[in-house]
Structures are given as C-alpha cells and as structure tokens.
Design a protein around this motif. Sequence first.
Motif, short mmCIF file in Angstrom:
data_model
loop_
_atom_site.label_atom_id
_atom_site.label_comp_id
_atom_site.label_asym_id
_atom_site.label_seq_id
_atom_site.Cartn_x
_atom_site.Cartn_y
_atom_site.Cartn_z
N LEU A 171 2.36 8.22 -8.50
CA LEU A 171 1.79 8.09 -7.16
C LEU A 171 0.51 7.25 -7.19
CD1 LEU A 171 2.23 11.79 -5.96
CD2 LEU A 171 3.66 9.81 -5.36
N LEU A 172 -0.33 7.51 -8.17
CA LEU A 172 -1.54 6.72 -8.33
C LEU A 172 -1.20 5.27 -8.63
CD1 LEU A 172 -3.63 9.24 -10.47
CD2 LEU A 172 -4.04 8.60 -8.07
N GLY A 173 -0.20 5.06 -9.48
CA GLY A 173 0.22 3.71 -9.82
C GLY A 173 0.62 2.91 -8.59
N GLU A 174 1.33 3.56 -7.68
CA GLU A 174 1.76 2.85 -6.47
C GLU A 174 0.57 2.53 -5.56
OE1 GLU A 174 4.68 1.40 -6.28
OE2 GLU A 174 5.07 2.34 -8.23
N VAL A 175 -0.43 3.42 -5.52
CA VAL A 175 -1.64 3.11 -4.74
C VAL A 175 -2.35 1.91 -5.34
CG1 VAL A 175 -3.91 3.96 -4.00
CG2 VAL A 175 -1.93 5.50 -3.94
N PHE A 176 -2.49 1.88 -6.67
CA PHE A 176 -3.15 0.74 -7.32
C PHE A 176 -2.34 -0.53 -7.16
CE2 PHE A 176 -5.17 4.14 -10.07
CZ PHE A 176 -6.43 4.02 -9.50
N ARG A 177 -1.00 -0.43 -7.20
CA ARG A 177 -0.16 -1.61 -6.99
C ARG A 177 -0.35 -2.18 -5.59
NH1 ARG A 177 3.33 1.01 -10.28
NH2 ARG A 177 4.00 -0.26 -12.03
N ALA A 178 -0.37 -1.29 -4.62
CA ALA A 178 -0.44 -1.72 -3.22
C ALA A 178 -1.82 -2.24 -2.82
CB ALA A 178 -0.05 -0.55 -2.30
N HIS A 179 -2.88 -1.68 -3.42
CA HIS A 179 -4.23 -1.99 -2.95
C HIS A 179 -5.15 -2.58 -4.02
CE1 HIS A 179 -3.26 0.10 0.76
NE2 HIS A 179 -2.71 1.04 0.00
N GLY A 180 -4.64 -2.70 -5.26
CA GLY A 180 -5.50 -3.13 -6.34
C GLY A 180 -6.46 -2.01 -6.72
N TYR A 181 -7.12 -2.18 -7.84
CA TYR A 181 -8.07 -1.15 -8.27
C TYR A 181 -9.22 -1.05 -7.28
CZ TYR A 181 -11.52 1.33 -11.07
OH TYR A 181 -12.45 2.23 -11.51
N GLU A 182 -9.73 -2.20 -6.88
CA GLU A 182 -10.88 -2.22 -6.00
C GLU A 182 -10.57 -1.61 -4.63
OE1 GLU A 182 -9.69 -4.90 -7.66
OE2 GLU A 182 -11.24 -5.19 -9.16
N GLY A 183 -9.38 -1.85 -4.11
CA GLY A 183 -9.01 -1.37 -2.78
C GLY A 183 -8.45 0.03 -2.74
N ALA A 184 -8.21 0.62 -3.89
CA ALA A 184 -7.65 1.97 -3.95
C ALA A 184 -8.77 2.98 -3.70
CB ALA A 184 -6.99 2.22 -5.30
N THR A 185 -9.00 3.27 -2.44
CA THR A 185 -10.07 4.18 -2.07
C THR A 185 -9.64 5.63 -2.30
OG1 THR A 185 -9.28 4.40 0.20
CG2 THR A 185 -10.86 2.59 -0.27
N LEU A 186 -10.61 6.49 -2.35
CA LEU A 186 -10.33 7.91 -2.50
C LEU A 186 -9.48 8.42 -1.33
CD1 LEU A 186 -10.76 10.21 -4.44
CD2 LEU A 186 -12.89 10.74 -3.25
N ALA A 187 -9.72 7.87 -0.13
CA ALA A 187 -8.92 8.27 1.04
C ALA A 187 -7.44 7.91 0.83
CB ALA A 187 -9.46 7.61 2.30
N LEU A 188 -7.17 6.71 0.32
CA LEU A 188 -5.78 6.30 0.07
C LEU A 188 -5.15 7.15 -1.04
CD1 LEU A 188 -6.21 2.42 0.25
CD2 LEU A 188 -4.93 3.85 1.86
N ILE A 189 -5.93 7.44 -2.06
CA ILE A 189 -5.43 8.25 -3.17
C ILE A 189 -5.14 9.67 -2.69
CG2 ILE A 189 -6.08 9.28 -5.39
CD1 ILE A 189 -7.60 6.59 -5.96
N THR A 190 -6.02 10.22 -1.89
CA THR A 190 -5.82 11.55 -1.33
C THR A 190 -4.56 11.58 -0.46
OG1 THR A 190 -8.17 12.06 -1.38
CG2 THR A 190 -6.86 13.30 0.18
N GLU A 191 -4.40 10.57 0.36
CA GLU A 191 -3.22 10.50 1.23
C GLU A 191 -1.92 10.43 0.41
OE1 GLU A 191 -1.31 7.40 4.45
OE2 GLU A 191 -3.49 7.54 4.31
#
Length: 186
Positions: free
Chosen positions: A14-34
């Motif tokens: 799940l984390l991997g997909e957030v980082f893929r979609a938003h990059g490391y810089e764009g992967a906010t805590l809000a997106l990770i929580t969601e």
Amino acid sequence: MAKPVSDRAELLPLLGEVFRAHGYEGATLALITEATGLGKGSLYHFFPGGKQQMAAEVLAEIDRWFEVNIFAPLRASDDPDRAIAAMIGNVDGYFRSGHRVCLVGVIALGASRDSFGVEVHDYFARWHDALAGVLRRSGFGTSAARRRSEDALLTIQGALVLARARDDVKIFRRAMVGLRARLLAP
C-alpha cells in the motif's frame, strides 16, 4: 479511507503504491493514512523512522522481489534464452504490462535520490550485472554483453515512462515483445 491494515507485510504494498503515485516528496501523511486506513500513531508504531523508514522498507521489499524473481535466476541460469524470457515475463507481470511505474526509477528521478542513492544504484547495477552475465554465457564478449544489458534496462525503463506519459500501455507491451529477440540477436 481504506480499511485499516494491521499487518506490516500488508502495509508495504500500500505504501509502495502511494510512493509510486505521488513520489517520495508528494507522499504526504494524509495520503498514506488514506491508503492504509491507519492514523499517525499507528503508522509511527510500525515505522518509528517515519516516511524515510517507510520508503526504505518499501524499496527493500522491491529489492527482495527482484532478487528472487529477476537477478538470482539470471545469475544461475545455464539457458540464456529461457532466463531472458523469464525475466521479461516477470518484468511484464511486475509492472502489470506497463500499468505500473518503477518506484526505484521514481525515486531515482526525484529530490529524494540522495537519501536512497545506494539502494537505487545497487538495484540497477545488480540487474545490469546479472543480465550481462547471462549474455556472456550465451557467447557475447564482456563489452557487448554489458552494452546489451544496459540497452535492455533503458528499453524497460524508457518504455515504462513513455507508456505512462502517453497513457498507452501498448508501448510497454511492444517494447517487451521485441526485447528478447534484440538481446540474443547475433
């Protein structure tokens, strides 16, 4: 919000997909929580080192998958044609026929490159070396094997980027179809 995940192994994809979609810089805590369904406290329970640790563990998980399914089989194979066909099939499956970007590549291109430089370099170097090794065993000289291996990585990564940029996964599929023949052509 996603149903909360209670197992660390379930969190990494799940984390991997957030980082893929938003990059490391764009992967906010809000997106990770969601994506995970976990609050900040639960996330820090699993990953006391925060987002840096999350990304490092996701990269390590990707590295393990590639070691088992790509690098080790290439290094161990005595049948170059079969090893290369398996590599291409596994790469196609992993990247979902071009529907999924390469997270290691995303990290390599972002500002976080310096934070994960060793991991990024090692991933691509081991892939390059393993593929060059199987090409050498097929009869190519060291220089030709290394050039062809580098070309293969350029083809795979470039096809992923172009397929995503053009929103056309057929680009990736075409690149994979021609890759095997090009790698082994005399």
